[in-house]
Design a protein around this motif. Sequence first.
Motif, short mmCIF file in Angstrom:
data_model
loop_
_atom_site.label_atom_id
_atom_site.label_comp_id
_atom_site.label_asym_id
_atom_site.label_seq_id
_atom_site.Cartn_x
_atom_site.Cartn_y
_atom_site.Cartn_z
N UNK A 162 77.95 107.70 52.10
CA UNK A 162 78.26 106.80 50.97
C UNK A 162 79.65 107.06 50.39
N UNK A 163 79.93 108.32 50.08
CA UNK A 163 81.26 108.60 49.51
C UNK A 163 82.35 108.34 50.55
N UNK A 164 82.02 108.57 51.81
CA UNK A 164 82.99 108.29 52.89
C UNK A 164 83.37 106.82 52.91
N UNK A 165 82.39 105.96 52.69
CA UNK A 165 82.66 104.51 52.68
C UNK A 165 83.48 104.14 51.46
N UNK A 166 83.15 104.75 50.33
CA UNK A 166 83.94 104.54 49.11
C UNK A 166 85.41 104.92 49.35
N UNK A 167 85.62 106.11 49.92
CA UNK A 167 87.00 106.63 50.08
C UNK A 167 87.80 105.77 51.05
N UNK A 168 87.20 105.44 52.19
CA UNK A 168 87.94 104.67 53.21
C UNK A 168 88.17 103.23 52.77
N UNK A 169 87.15 102.65 52.11
CA UNK A 169 87.30 101.25 51.65
C UNK A 169 88.39 101.16 50.59
N UNK A 170 88.39 102.12 49.67
CA UNK A 170 89.39 102.11 48.60
C UNK A 170 90.80 102.19 49.18
N UNK A 171 90.96 103.11 50.14
CA UNK A 171 92.29 103.29 50.75
C UNK A 171 92.70 102.05 51.55
N UNK A 172 91.77 101.47 52.30
CA UNK A 172 92.10 100.30 53.13
C UNK A 172 92.36 99.07 52.26
N UNK A 173 91.58 98.94 51.18
CA UNK A 173 91.70 97.75 50.34
C UNK A 173 93.07 97.66 49.67
N UNK A 174 93.71 98.81 49.48
CA UNK A 174 95.05 98.78 48.89
C UNK A 174 95.99 97.98 49.79
N UNK A 175 95.91 98.21 51.09
CA UNK A 175 96.75 97.47 52.04
C UNK A 175 96.26 96.03 52.19
N UNK A 176 94.94 95.88 52.32
CA UNK A 176 94.38 94.56 52.64
C UNK A 176 94.56 93.56 51.51
N UNK A 177 94.35 94.01 50.26
CA UNK A 177 94.50 93.07 49.14
C UNK A 177 95.97 92.65 49.01
N UNK A 178 96.87 93.59 49.31
CA UNK A 178 98.30 93.29 49.23
C UNK A 178 98.70 92.26 50.27
N UNK A 179 98.16 92.41 51.48
CA UNK A 179 98.52 91.47 52.56
C UNK A 179 97.65 90.20 52.52
N UNK A 180 96.69 90.20 51.62
CA UNK A 180 95.77 89.07 51.42
C UNK A 180 95.00 88.68 52.67
N UNK A 181 94.57 89.70 53.39
CA UNK A 181 93.62 89.48 54.49
C UNK A 181 93.05 90.83 54.92
N UNK A 182 91.81 90.79 55.31
CA UNK A 182 91.18 92.02 55.80
C UNK A 182 89.69 91.82 56.01
N UNK A 183 89.14 92.63 56.89
CA UNK A 183 87.71 92.59 57.19
C UNK A 183 87.16 94.01 57.13
N UNK A 184 86.20 94.22 56.25
CA UNK A 184 85.57 95.53 56.14
C UNK A 184 84.09 95.38 56.49
N UNK A 185 83.63 96.19 57.43
CA UNK A 185 82.22 96.12 57.83
C UNK A 185 81.62 97.52 57.65
N UNK A 186 80.55 97.58 56.87
CA UNK A 186 79.92 98.87 56.57
C UNK A 186 78.55 98.97 57.24
N UNK A 187 78.30 100.14 57.82
CA UNK A 187 77.01 100.36 58.48
C UNK A 187 75.99 100.90 57.48
N UNK A 188 74.95 100.11 57.26
CA UNK A 188 73.80 100.60 56.51
C UNK A 188 72.70 100.86 57.53
N UNK A 189 71.46 100.62 57.16
CA UNK A 189 70.32 100.85 58.07
C UNK A 189 69.10 100.16 57.48
N UNK A 190 68.17 99.80 58.32
CA UNK A 190 66.89 99.27 57.79
C UNK A 190 66.25 100.27 56.84
N UNK A 191 66.54 101.54 57.07
CA UNK A 191 65.95 102.59 56.23
C UNK A 191 66.40 102.43 54.77
#
Length: 222
Positions: free
Chosen positions: A112-141
């Motif tokens: 969970x924290x790993x997704x927070x950290x990587x998404x936050x870092x990537x979103x800085x670039x993606x929001x600036x360039x106004x495009x990006x795709x983030x896909x997070x792995x959850x689970x049926x569990x």
Amino acid sequence: MLLDGKIALVTGGSRGIGRAIALRLAGEGAKVAVNYAGNQTAAEEVKAIIEQHGGAAMIVQTDVSDSTEMVARVHEELGGLDILVNNAGITRDTLLLRMKDEDFDAVINTNLKGIYACTKAAAKFMTKQRSGRIVNLSSVVGEIGNVGQTNYAAAKAGVIGFSKAAAKEFASRNVTVNVVAPGFIDTDMTAVLKDSIREKLIEEVPLGALGKPEHVADAVLF
Ligand code: NAP
């Protein structure tokens, strides 16, 4: 090809589902950064397969729960970042009454924290360039729970809530955040299960078999 000229980072891309995702995205023309925690040989193998097929890849060793530098490094070395797949994950299964605090913390930190950290870092670039795709792995569990996995279920349910909130924050910048929540898939993660538990899981699957990493990779590509 669908992803010609795109640049992707796949966390936990060295084995299992992440490996299949890295190969699938590269097969559609993306340059892929393959993140791993400790298994350099496996990560190098993924890179080599991508290069043998004429693609471009780099490997990047980082613990996703403490990964402030990784996204910027990938962005610099590959020349951008269009796709982030937050796939890295672990299990520390045991019944709640026997669970050690470190087993709970390790799963929350990586899954969970790993997704927070990587998404936050990537979103800085993606929001600036106004495009990006983030896909997070959850689970049926994360949706239905599972005996022996309170830590994992909490993290995976958290991934769904996190992703819904992030999707709302970034939509106006043309950055989407989606979740793929697989059932039980045949990887190292499920190979460690006792035969009796594995058989019980398979009984619950209408098709009578565990899913393959490639099935999940197709959903992520979509
Ligand atoms: P796996 O075969 O155990 O592979 C785990 C991957 O994550 C490896 O590449 C590993 O790197 C990496 N990793 C682990 N901890 C990391 C960390 N702290 N930082 C960076 N990388 C780390 O697992 P899998 O079955 O492919 O699962 C992949 C994802 O799908 C996980 O999020 C999992 O929860 C989810 N999922 C799996 C299933 C299933 O049945 N298998 C079902 C639903 C969801 P190393 O090779 O360096 O160790």
